[in-house]
Design a protein around this motif. Structure first.
Motif, short mmCIF file in Angstrom:
data_model
loop_
_atom_site.label_atom_id
_atom_site.label_comp_id
_atom_site.label_asym_id
_atom_site.label_seq_id
_atom_site.Cartn_x
_atom_site.Cartn_y
_atom_site.Cartn_z
N GLU A 251 0.71 -1.25 -0.04
CA GLU A 251 0.12 0.06 0.10
C GLU A 251 0.46 1.22 -0.39
O GLU A 251 1.58 0.94 0.40
CB GLU A 251 -0.98 0.36 1.49
N ALA A 252 0.47 2.29 -0.29
CA ALA A 252 1.21 3.90 -0.45
C ALA A 252 1.82 4.06 0.76
O ALA A 252 3.12 4.66 0.73
CB ALA A 252 0.66 4.37 -1.77
N ASP A 253 1.27 4.01 1.76
CA ASP A 253 1.55 4.26 3.14
C ASP A 253 2.60 3.52 3.77
O ASP A 253 3.88 3.76 4.60
CB ASP A 253 0.78 5.24 3.85
N THR A 254 2.02 2.36 3.48
CA THR A 254 2.42 0.89 5.07
C THR A 254 3.69 0.65 4.30
O THR A 254 4.21 -0.05 5.42
CB THR A 254 0.60 -0.24 5.38
N GLY A 255 3.87 0.48 2.72
CA GLY A 255 4.85 -0.14 2.55
C GLY A 255 6.35 0.89 3.91
O GLY A 255 7.07 -0.61 3.31
N ARG A 256 6.19 2.04 4.04
CA ARG A 256 7.22 2.89 4.20
C ARG A 256 7.48 2.09 5.55
O ARG A 256 8.78 1.34 6.61
CB ARG A 256 7.38 3.92 4.41
N LEU A 257 6.01 1.02 6.45
CA LEU A 257 6.02 0.32 7.62
C LEU A 257 6.72 -1.09 7.42
O LEU A 257 7.48 -1.40 8.54
CB LEU A 257 5.21 0.39 8.39
N GLU A 258 6.70 -1.95 6.49
CA GLU A 258 7.55 -2.91 6.29
C GLU A 258 8.99 -2.31 6.50
O GLU A 258 9.61 -3.32 7.09
CB GLU A 258 7.33 -3.65 4.77
N PHE A 259 9.34 -1.72 5.49
CA PHE A 259 11.21 -0.95 5.56
C PHE A 259 11.49 -1.21 6.94
O PHE A 259 12.08 -1.22 7.61
CB PHE A 259 11.28 0.46 4.93
N ILE A 260 10.42 -0.19 7.99
CA ILE A 260 10.96 -0.28 9.63
C ILE A 260 10.72 -1.07 10.25
O ILE A 260 11.82 -1.61 11.39
CB ILE A 260 10.23 0.90 10.33
N ASN A 261 10.08 -1.74 9.94
CA ASN A 261 10.31 -3.25 10.89
C ASN A 261 11.42 -4.35 9.95
O ASN A 261 11.40 -5.66 10.82
CB ASN A 261 8.46 -4.26 10.23
N ARG A 262 12.25 -4.46 8.97
CA ARG A 262 12.77 -4.87 8.31
C ARG A 262 13.87 -5.18 9.15
O ARG A 262 14.68 -5.33 9.16
CB ARG A 262 13.03 -5.18 7.01
N ILE A 263 14.41 -3.60 9.47
CA ILE A 263 15.21 -2.85 10.13
C ILE A 263 15.50 -3.43 11.71
O ILE A 263 16.39 -3.90 11.95
CB ILE A 263 14.98 -1.41 9.72
N ARG A 264 14.55 -3.05 11.59
CA ARG A 264 14.09 -3.33 13.25
C ARG A 264 14.69 -4.89 13.59
O ARG A 264 15.78 -4.94 14.73
CB ARG A 264 12.80 -3.40 13.81
N LEU A 265 13.85 -5.87 12.56
CA LEU A 265 14.32 -7.20 12.63
C LEU A 265 16.07 -8.06 12.32
O LEU A 265 16.94 -8.64 13.29
CB LEU A 265 13.59 -8.22 11.63
N PHE A 266 16.40 -6.65 10.98
CA PHE A 266 17.90 -6.84 10.78
C PHE A 266 19.10 -7.02 12.65
O PHE A 266 19.69 -7.20 11.76
CB PHE A 266 17.97 -6.22 9.55
N ARG A 267 18.42 -5.20 12.64
CA ARG A 267 19.18 -5.03 13.84
C ARG A 267 19.49 -6.00 15.24
O ARG A 267 20.15 -6.46 15.68
CB ARG A 267 18.06 -4.25 14.40
N HIS A 268 18.08 -6.72 15.14
CA HIS A 268 18.14 -8.17 16.52
C HIS A 268 19.14 -9.60 16.22
O HIS A 268 20.25 -9.36 16.99
CB HIS A 268 17.01 -8.24 16.37
N LEU A 269 18.69 -9.57 14.46
CA LEU A 269 19.73 -9.97 13.67
C LEU A 269 21.79 -9.82 13.96
O LEU A 269 22.37 -10.82 14.51
CB LEU A 269 19.22 -10.91 12.78
N LEU A 270 21.32 -8.45 14.27
CA LEU A 270 22.94 -8.27 13.72
C LEU A 270 23.41 -8.20 15.13
O LEU A 270 24.98 -8.03 15.85
CB LEU A 270 22.98 -6.61 13.08
N GLY A 271 22.80 -7.72 16.37
CA GLY A 271 22.61 -7.39 17.66
C GLY A 271 23.13 -5.86 17.55
O GLY A 271 24.42 -5.27 18.25
#
Lengths: 301, 57
Positions: A251-271
């Protein structure tokens, strides 16, 4: 060979990794023979993977196969727990005729496995296809990038077709490694042959931090570059570009939220709680504090 | 126009439908709960298309 940082970033962004024709023909056939003779072993939920399966079983050989073991260890670490496995059979016309079933079983509704799951980490689900799967055989339908949406299992079943959905069409021995949250469903098999797919869910027993081969991680991966007004094309293996990959169903707006949630998961995996891609999280963390809390503080003064 | 009609044109929504009006509701735009503003879940904008087709009685 363990997965690379780029592989992990793609998993974080798309919710799956695909390994075409990964397992050898004799292993594929061994499993099909076991399935045909009804001797696929049962395993109690929560059993450590090492020793969970009889040593001479095809599934034991699958996990012992080095490329598969490396994929598992890169995502959930050594010796994870077997949550469960299931052999999905979708009957083809020949077997339906033998059983007196006149129509193909309809395709399965969209769903997310298990139930509402809010964990920071993830279980990995392996889908193994021990024989060639054609489009007519109704290979698993799944929606890339849907895995971080927190929904309740079959509540998404009213969606019919979603732009960007994929159907597994693959050569024998293909393995998919999926985030537990990915939206998926089995397809209708309108071919003559019965389709087999083995799904195995594995739970990590160690913190899911840097379990992969991090040798490709560079200082430049932690630096920010121009965004929006950015004329320099990104390389295919640019970490930020991988994490901020667009999906056609966004969706036009929530796609950006997907980016944020991906970054948070990657932060978790990266420590690493400061890692960011294309500044999506950093911007929100500057001058941290909530507007409503700040307002109440002013009143107290 | 705002304020130019003191009485509603129909006593109920059902009465309007019976008089030939059709009813649409757009996906509501809900406020974001504090602490979950960036959480995604179900698809946000959902509309259903309806096509009316004449059939022989």
């Amino acid at each position: 060979m363990k997965l690379s940082t780029r592989d992990i970033a793609r998993f974080v962004a798309r919710g799956y990794l695909e390994f075409p024709a990964l397992t050898p023909a004799d292993l594929n056939q061994a499993f099909l023979d076991e399935s045909e003779h009804g001797v696929v072993p049962e395993v109690a939920a929560g059993t450590p993977l090492a020793g969970a399966y009889p040593a001479d079983s095809a599934l034991a050989h699958l996990y012992a196969y080095e490329p598969v073991r490396d994929i598992i260890e890169s995502l959930v670490g050594p010796d994870p727990l077997v949550d469960h496995h299931f052999v999905h059979l979708t009957l083809g016309e020949e077997q339906r005729d033998a059983l007196g079933i006149t129509r193909p079983v309809p395709s399965q509704h969209w769903h997310q496995d298990s139930t509402i799951d809010t964990r920071a980490g993830f279980d990995v689900q392996l889908m193994w296809y021990p024989h060639d799967v054609t489009r007519e055989m109704g290979g698993t339908r799944f929606l890339p990038g849907s895995h971080l949406r927190i929904v309740s299992e079959a509540a998404i079943g009213r969606y019919q077709n979603i732009r960007g959905q994929r159907h597994v069409v693959c050569p024998a021995g293909t393995l998919l490694a999926l985030h537990h949250g990915i939206w998926h469903g089995g397809g209708a098999n309108v071919s003559a042959r019965t389709r087999h797919m083995v799904k195995v869910r594995l739970n990590a027993r160690v913190p899911q931090i840097r379990l992969w081969d991090t040798s490709d991680l560079e200082a430049a991966d932690f630096e920010q570059r121009p965004i929006f007004w950015a004329t320099t094309p990104r390389a295919d293996d640019d970490l930020h570009a991988i994490l901020c990959e667009y999906q056609p169903w966004f969706e036009a707006d929530t796609g950006r939220l997907e980016f944020i949630n991906r970054i948070r998961l990657f932060r978790h995996l990266l420590g690493d709680s400061k890692f960011d891609a294309d500044y999506w999280c950093t911007r929100l963390e500057l001058n941290a504090g909530r507007r409503d809390e700040a307002a109440s503080g002013v009143r107290e003064l | 126009m705002a304020g130019d009609q003191d009485d509603p044109p129909y006593r109920s929504g059902l009465a309007a439908l019976r008089d030939g009006w059709r009813l649409f509701q757009a996906s509501p735009l809900l406020p974001h709960y504090p602490g979950t503003e960036t959480q995604t879940a179900y698809l946000k904008y959902e509309f259903w298309f309806e096509q009316l087709v004449e059939v022989a009685s």
